[in-house]
Design a protein around this motif. Sequence first.
Motif, mmCIF file in Angstrom:
data_model
loop_
_atom_site.group_PDB
_atom_site.id
_atom_site.type_symbol
_atom_site.label_atom_id
_atom_site.label_comp_id
_atom_site.label_asym_id
_atom_site.label_seq_id
_atom_site.Cartn_x
_atom_site.Cartn_y
_atom_site.Cartn_z
ATOM 1 N N VAL A 11 70.200 4.042 -21.478
ATOM 2 C CA VAL A 11 70.539 3.250 -20.294
ATOM 3 C C VAL A 11 71.156 1.935 -20.751
ATOM 4 C CG1 VAL A 11 68.254 2.164 -20.178
ATOM 5 C CG2 VAL A 11 69.619 2.398 -18.091
ATOM 6 N N GLN A 12 71.994 1.375 -19.916
ATOM 7 C CA GLN A 12 72.593 0.084 -20.231
ATOM 8 C C GLN A 12 71.608 -1.047 -19.923
ATOM 9 O OE1 GLN A 12 76.317 -0.100 -18.055
ATOM 10 N NE2 GLN A 12 77.443 0.640 -19.843
ATOM 11 N N ALA A 13 71.804 -2.155 -20.603
ATOM 12 C CA ALA A 13 70.977 -3.324 -20.345
ATOM 13 C C ALA A 13 71.021 -3.676 -18.859
ATOM 14 C CB ALA A 13 71.446 -4.505 -21.186
ATOM 15 N N GLY A 14 69.855 -3.993 -18.325
ATOM 16 C CA GLY A 14 69.751 -4.280 -16.902
ATOM 17 C C GLY A 14 69.389 -3.069 -16.064
ATOM 18 N N GLY A 15 69.459 -1.902 -16.669
ATOM 19 C CA GLY A 15 69.165 -0.678 -15.958
ATOM 20 C C GLY A 15 67.677 -0.385 -15.881
ATOM 21 N N ALA A 16 67.358 0.817 -15.392
ATOM 22 C CA ALA A 16 65.962 1.195 -15.179
ATOM 23 C C ALA A 16 65.709 2.625 -15.622
ATOM 24 C CB ALA A 16 65.588 1.034 -13.708
ATOM 25 N N ARG A 66 58.650 -6.943 -15.371
ATOM 26 C CA ARG A 66 59.756 -5.980 -15.434
ATOM 27 C C ARG A 66 59.258 -4.543 -15.378
ATOM 28 N NH1 ARG A 66 62.714 -5.580 -19.948
ATOM 29 N NH2 ARG A 66 61.044 -6.299 -21.339
ATOM 30 N N PHE A 67 58.118 -4.287 -15.969
ATOM 31 C CA PHE A 67 57.554 -2.937 -16.016
ATOM 32 C C PHE A 67 56.365 -2.851 -15.065
ATOM 33 C CE2 PHE A 67 58.806 -1.741 -20.674
ATOM 34 C CZ PHE A 67 60.112 -2.091 -20.408
ATOM 35 N N THR A 68 56.172 -1.662 -14.500
ATOM 36 C CA THR A 68 55.032 -1.415 -13.636
ATOM 37 C C THR A 68 54.381 -0.094 -14.020
ATOM 38 O OG1 THR A 68 56.094 -2.582 -11.791
ATOM 39 C CG2 THR A 68 54.235 -1.147 -11.264
ATOM 40 N N MET A 82 60.283 1.108 -15.573
ATOM 41 C CA MET A 82 60.858 0.058 -16.410
ATOM 42 C C MET A 82 62.144 -0.430 -15.771
ATOM 43 S SD MET A 82 60.200 1.730 -20.189
ATOM 44 C CE MET A 82 61.363 3.063 -19.923
ATOM 45 N N ASN A 83 62.145 -1.668 -15.345
ATOM 46 C CA ASN A 83 63.319 -2.295 -14.731
ATOM 47 C C ASN A 83 63.854 -3.406 -15.624
ATOM 48 O OD1 ASN A 83 62.918 -0.648 -12.452
ATOM 49 N ND2 ASN A 83 61.614 -2.183 -11.472
ATOM 50 N N SER A 84 65.062 -3.824 -15.343
ATOM 51 C CA SER A 84 65.690 -4.922 -16.091
ATOM 52 C C SER A 84 65.552 -4.714 -17.590
ATOM 53 C CB SER A 84 65.055 -6.264 -15.682
ATOM 54 O OG SER A 84 65.193 -6.484 -14.291
ATOM 55 N N LEU A 85 65.884 -3.524 -18.021
ATOM 56 C CA LEU A 85 65.711 -3.175 -19.432
ATOM 57 C C LEU A 85 66.621 -4.008 -20.331
ATOM 58 C CD1 LEU A 85 65.267 0.646 -18.999
ATOM 59 C CD2 LEU A 85 63.687 -0.845 -20.236
ATOM 60 N N LYS A 86 66.082 -4.302 -21.510
ATOM 61 C CA LYS A 86 66.797 -5.105 -22.496
ATOM 62 C C LYS A 86 66.966 -4.284 -23.777
ATOM 63 C CE LYS A 86 64.382 -9.261 -20.832
ATOM 64 N NZ LYS A 86 63.490 -10.396 -21.231
ATOM 65 N N PRO A 87 67.952 -4.602 -24.596
ATOM 66 C CA PRO A 87 68.109 -3.869 -25.859
ATOM 67 C C PRO A 87 66.836 -3.896 -26.705
ATOM 68 C CG PRO A 87 70.081 -5.128 -25.400
ATOM 69 C CD PRO A 87 69.083 -5.517 -24.356
ATOM 70 N N GLN A 120 62.068 8.928 -26.407
ATOM 71 C CA GLN A 120 62.963 7.865 -26.862
ATOM 72 C C GLN A 120 63.578 7.127 -25.683
ATOM 73 O OE1 GLN A 120 63.909 6.889 -30.189
ATOM 74 N NE2 GLN A 120 64.863 5.192 -29.076
ATOM 75 N N VAL A 121 63.517 5.822 -25.740
ATOM 76 C CA VAL A 121 64.197 4.961 -24.779
ATOM 77 C C VAL A 121 65.186 4.108 -25.560
ATOM 78 C CG1 VAL A 121 63.947 3.031 -23.176
ATOM 79 C CG2 VAL A 121 62.290 4.909 -23.142
ATOM 80 N N THR A 122 66.451 4.211 -25.196
ATOM 81 C CA THR A 122 67.500 3.446 -25.864
ATOM 82 C C THR A 122 68.240 2.617 -24.823
ATOM 83 O OG1 THR A 122 67.771 5.166 -27.535
ATOM 84 C CG2 THR A 122 69.536 3.544 -27.329
ATOM 85 N N VAL A 123 68.284 1.312 -25.050
ATOM 86 C CA VAL A 123 68.956 0.392 -24.126
ATOM 87 C C VAL A 123 70.155 -0.207 -24.849
ATOM 88 C CG1 VAL A 123 68.716 -1.592 -22.604
ATOM 89 C CG2 VAL A 123 66.733 -0.132 -23.080
ATOM 90 N N SER A 124 71.333 0.062 -24.328
ATOM 91 C CA SER A 124 72.554 -0.439 -24.953
ATOM 92 C C SER A 124 72.947 -1.786 -24.345
ATOM 93 C CB SER A 124 73.685 0.562 -24.781
ATOM 94 O OG SER A 124 73.975 0.734 -23.403
ATOM 95 N N SER A 125 73.573 -2.617 -25.173
ATOM 96 C CA SER A 125 73.964 -3.949 -24.697
ATOM 97 C C SER A 125 75.350 -3.943 -24.095
ATOM 98 C CB SER A 125 73.906 -4.945 -25.856
ATOM 99 O OG SER A 125 74.724 -4.504 -26.908
#
Length: 125
Positions: A11-16, A66-68, A82-87, A120-125
């Motif tokens: 997911v991209q940064a800011g995603g959920a 951010r997380f619940t 998970m909301n507002s995900l960050k790298p 795996q959770v991957t957050v791209s910037s």
Amino acid sequence: VQLQASGGGLVQAGGALKLSCVVSGRTSRNLATAWFRQAPGKEREFVASIRWNGGDTAYADSVKGRFTVSRDNAKNTAYLQMNSLKPEDTAVYSCAAGLGLILTSVRQAVHYAYWGQGTQVTVSS
């Protein structure tokens, strides 16, 4: 007790993303489930937990707001929204379960006897 985690992805940064952890086997009202994560080259860290009897929750400071974490007793499933995900949230997330945990123990992996496979959770910037 067996745990089956799912829901990871890219997911991209800011995603959920929403992770699920299905708990099967001999469960109990005294069950507590937690999410831990481990990034490459780093130690495993506590993310969030919930005690199924009463619904008490706990969060790492890095994810608070951010997380619940939640659970559905009827479905024997715990969730991590998970909301507002960050790298820096990029990691392998694992769910864990334990019986009879007190609030001062929920952040410590050693108190959880049962573990599921990671997702795996991957957050791209």
